[in-house]
Design an enzyme around this catalytic site. Structure first.
Site, PDB file in Angstrom:
ATOM      1  NE  ARG A   1      -1.458   5.814   8.995  1.00 15.08           N
ATOM      2  CZ  ARG A   1      -1.606   5.829   7.661  1.00 15.08           C
ATOM      3  NH1 ARG A   1      -0.595   6.207   6.885  1.00 15.08           N
ATOM      4  NH2 ARG A   1      -2.741   5.489   7.117  1.00 15.08           N
TER       5      ARG A   1
ATOM      6  CG  HIS B   1      -1.978   1.390   3.453  1.00 13.48           C
ATOM      7  ND1 HIS B   1      -1.505   2.429   4.237  1.00 13.48           N
ATOM      8  CD2 HIS B   1      -1.809   1.800   2.174  1.00 13.48           C
ATOM      9  CE1 HIS B   1      -1.047   3.399   3.459  1.00 13.48           C
ATOM     10  NE2 HIS B   1      -1.215   3.047   2.189  1.00 13.48           N
TER      11      HIS B   1
ATOM     12  CG  ASN C   1      -2.951   9.918   4.711  1.00 16.53           C
ATOM     13  OD1 ASN C   1      -2.671  10.045   5.899  1.00 16.53           O
ATOM     14  ND2 ASN C   1      -3.022   8.744   4.121  1.00 16.53           N
TER      15      ASN C   1
ATOM     16  CD  GLU D   1      -0.077   7.886   3.737  1.00 23.66           C
ATOM     17  OE1 GLU D   1       0.014   8.374   2.589  1.00 23.66           O
ATOM     18  OE2 GLU D   1      -0.589   6.778   3.966  1.00 23.66           O
TER      19      GLU D   1
HETATM   20  C1  FCB Z   1      -1.045   7.744  -0.323  1.00 26.84           C
HETATM   21  C2  FCB Z   1      -0.963   6.310   0.148  1.00 26.84           C
HETATM   22  C3  FCB Z   1       0.435   5.850   0.450  1.00 26.84           C
HETATM   23  C4  FCB Z   1       1.445   6.417  -0.514  1.00 26.84           C
HETATM   24  C5  FCB Z   1       1.277   7.904  -0.677  1.00 26.84           C
HETATM   25  C6  FCB Z   1       2.272   8.542  -1.604  1.00 26.84           C
HETATM   26  O1  FCB Z   1      -2.167   7.897  -1.112  1.00 26.84           O
HETATM   27  O2  FCB Z   1      -1.741   6.135   1.306  1.00 26.84           O
HETATM   28  O3  FCB Z   1       0.422   4.446   0.477  1.00 26.84           O
HETATM   29  O4  FCB Z   1       1.407   5.739  -1.699  1.00 26.84           O
HETATM   30  O5  FCB Z   1      -0.008   8.185  -1.128  1.00 26.84           O
END
Ligand code: FCB
Length: 491
Positions: free
Chosen positions: A79, A123, A297, A376
Site C-alpha cells: 500500500r 495521503h 487504520n 495500517e
Molecule cells: C497514520 C497515518 C500514517 C502514519 C501513522 C503513524 O495516522 O496515516 O501516515 O503517520 O499514522
C-alpha cells in the site's frame, strides 16, 4: 504462548504500507510541484527538529531496491500513495509524464515481484497551489481531485489491484484545519467542517471517475481512522460525550460515504459554527458510492467524559493528537479526554488490541456485506541498534503480534477481514514528529539511507510465509537478512 499458533485464512492478504511524502524525498525532482507539507515542514516550529521530507527515505531513487526488499519480505500487497503534485504540479491540468512514469515504474516493479499494488490517491500532500485557493475548504479542490483521480486511473488503471481514494480524511480535515498540527496548519473549526465535506465529496467524485475509466468492476476503497473511544462511566452525560465524539470523528465519514447522510447530532452540535450550506443538493448521492472494501487504520483507543469544570480554565485533552491550543474536536468543547492506562508507544498512544476486535466486529455487524482490511497498524518505539548490528524491537513484534491476534479474533467472530498492512515498511517522516518516531519494520539510517531489517521484519516474514501467528520469542532467533541492495538471495 501455549498450543498451536493461530492460522489465517488462505486468501488473507499480507502487506505493508507507506505514504509518498513520508518516504520519497526528491521533492524538487521529476517535475513535482510543492505540496502543503513542503510549506508546512519548512515553517519554523511546525515539525520537531525542523525536519522536512526533502530526502526522507530517498525511496524515489531507491524504488527498485525497496521493491526487492518487499519481495524478500514475502509481501503479497504493498500500500503506497501517489503524490498528487507529482501527477499535477499545481493540482490541475494534464498529467506530468515524469510523475506518471515514476508510479508506473513502481507498479510494474511490484507486479514483476508478484506483489499487488494498492494505491492511495491522497495521503495528505495537497498541491500548494490548491491550498492557496482555499484547499479543502473549497469545493473546487474536491472537483480537482475527481479530475486527478481520472488521470491516474487512465495511467495506472490496467495494473493497480485496489484503489484507495483518501487516507484518514479525519486527519486532513481536523488536524489540518482545526488544531493546526498538520499542514496546512489552520485553526478554524468551521473551516475544518467544510474540509470534511469537501473530502467526502472528493471521495465520491474520485470513485465515480475511477469507475468511469475502468468500469463498475474497478476495486475501490477508502481508508478511515475510526476512533474507538469509550465513555469513562455509564453516567448519561459521559455516554453523551462519547456519542458526540463518535459523531464528529466517525459518523461524519461513515454516514455520508456508506449511508448517504450526515448524522443529525453532528449538525446540531456544530450549528453555532456553520449552517453546513457547503453541502449542496445532490452531494450526498455523489459521496455514497459502492465500495469494494473499507480500509481501517488502528493504533490505540480513547476515553472521554463530560467536562464538569470551568471551560475557561481549559479542558484536559489527552487524545494523542499532538499539542495545540486548538482542539481537533470541533463542537466538542465540553468533552474531556482522559489519559489512558499503559503500556504506551513512543507516540504516547496506549496499546489496547481489544479496541481493534471491537472496531472490526462493530463494523461487520453494521455493514455485513462490506469486506474490511486493516490498512495500517503498527507502533513507534525507541529502537536501538545492538552491537551485533541488529534491532531487537521485541515491543514492536509484540504489538503487531497482539493486533494480529485481535484480527484473528474478529475473524473468528464473523468479521470479514481480508488483509493486514503493517505500518510501516520502513522508518519514515512521521509528520509533525519528523524522523524522531520510527514505525518501520525495516530501519532506515538517515545518514547513509541504508535499510536494515529489524527483528520485526524477520518475524513478519515468518508470519507471512507460514500464515500463522508466529510466537514473539521466535523473532530474535531468526537469522539476519542482508540489505536487498547488497544482493541477498531470494527466498
Ligand atoms: C497514520 C497515518 C500514517 C502514519 C501513522 C503513524 O495516522 O496515516 O501516515 O503517520 O499514522
Amino acid at each position: 504462548m501455549t498450543g498451536t499458533p493461530r492460522t489465517f485464512p488462505a486468501d488473507f492478504l499480507w502487506g505493508a504500507a507507506t505514504a509518498s511524502y513520508q518516504i520519497e524525498g526528491a521533492v524538487d525532482e521529476g517535475g513535482r510541484g510543492p505540496s502543503i507539507w513542503d510549506t508546512f515542514s519548512r515553517t519554523p516550529g511546525r515539525v520537531l527538529n525542523g525536519d522536512t521530507g526533502d530526502v526522507a527515505a530517498d525511496h524515489y531513487h531507491r524504488m527498485a531496491d525497496d521493491v526487492a526488499l518487499m519481495k524478500e519480505l514475502g509481501l503479497e500487497a504493498y500500500r503506497f500513495s501517489i503524490a498528487w503534485p507529482r501527477i499535477q504540479p499545481t493540482g490541475r491540468g494534464p498529467a506530468n509524464p515524469e510523475g506518471v512514469a515514476f508510479y508506473s515504474g513502481l507498479v510494474d516493479e511490484l507486479l514483476a515481484a508478484g506483489i499487488r499494488p494498492v494505491a492511495t490517491l491522497y495521503h495528505w500532500d495537497l498541491p500548494q497551489a490548491l491550498e492557496d485557493e482555499g484547499g479543502w475548504t473549497s469545493r473546487a479542490t474536491a472537483e480537482a481531485f475527481g479530475e486527478y483521480a481520472r488521470l491516474v486511473a487512465e495511467a495506472l488503471g490496467d495494473r493497480v489491484w485496489l484503489w484507495t481514494t483518501l487516507n484518514e480524511p479525519w486527519c486532513s480535515a481536523y488536524l489540518g484545519y482545526a488544531s493546526g498540527v498538520h499542514a496546512p496548519g489552520r485553526t478554524d473549526g468551521a473551516a475544518a467542517l467544510a474540509a470534511v465535506h469537501h473530502l467526502n465529496l472528493a471521495h465520491g467524485l474520485a470513485v465515480r471517475s475511477i469507475r468511469e475509466v475502468l468500469g463498475d468492476d474497478a476495486r475501490v476503497s477508502v481508508t478511515l481512522n475510526l476512533h474507538v473511544t469509550r465513555a469513562a462511566t455509564d453516567a448519561p452525560e459521559d455516554r453523551d460525550a462519547q456519542a458526540q465524539v463518535d459523531a464528529v470523528a466517525n459518523e461524519v465519514f461513515l454516514g455520508p460515504m456508506l449511508e448517504g447522510a450526515y448524522p443529525e447530532r453532528l449538525l446540531a452540535d456544530t450549528a453555532h459554527l456553520t449552517d453546513w450550506s457547503f453541502v449542496h443538493e445532490g452531494d450526498l448521492a455523489v459521496v455514497q458510492q459502492p465500495l469494494t472494501a473499507l480500509g481501517v487504520n488502528f493504533y490505540s483507543t480513547g476515553r472521554v467524559r463530560r467536562f464538569r469544570g470551568e471551560a475557561a480554565v481549559g479542558v484536559p485533552r489527552a487524545d494523542g493528537h499532538g499539542d495545540s491550543a486548538f482542539s481537533p474536536w470541533v463542537g466538542c468543547d465540553l468533552v474531556e479526554w482522559l489519559p489512558q492506562p499503559g503500556p504506551h508507544t513512543a507516540m504516547g498512544w496506549n496499546i489496547e488490541p481489544q479496541g481493534l476486535v471491537d472496531l472490526l466486529l462493530g463494523l461487520h455487524e453494521r455493514y455485513p456485506a462490506l469486506p474490511l482490511m486493516v490498512t495500517e497498524n503498527g507502533a513507534a518505539f525507541e529502537d536501538e541498534v545492538s552491537p551485533d548490528g541488529r534491532v531487537h524491537d521485541e515491543r514492536r513484534v509484540a504489538y503487531v503480534h497482539d493486533h494480529l491476534e485481535a484480527v484473528g479474533r474478529a475473524i473468528d467472530g464473523g468479521a470479514d477481514v481480508r488483509g493486514y498492512f503493517v505500518w510501516s515498511l520502513m522508518d519514515n517522516f512521521e509528520w509533525a514528529y519528523g524522523y524522531d518516531r520510527r514505525f518501520g519494520v525495516v530501519r532506515v539510517d538517515y545518514d547513509t539511507l541504508e535499510r536494515t531489517w529489524k527483528d520485526s521484519a524477520l518475524w513478519y516474514r515468518e508470519v507471512v510465509r507460514t500464515r500463522t501467528l508466529v510466537p514473539v520469542e521466535v523473532a530474535a532467533t531468526l537469522p539476519p537478512v542482508a540489505a536487498a541492495s547488497e544482493g541477498s538471495a531470494p527466498r
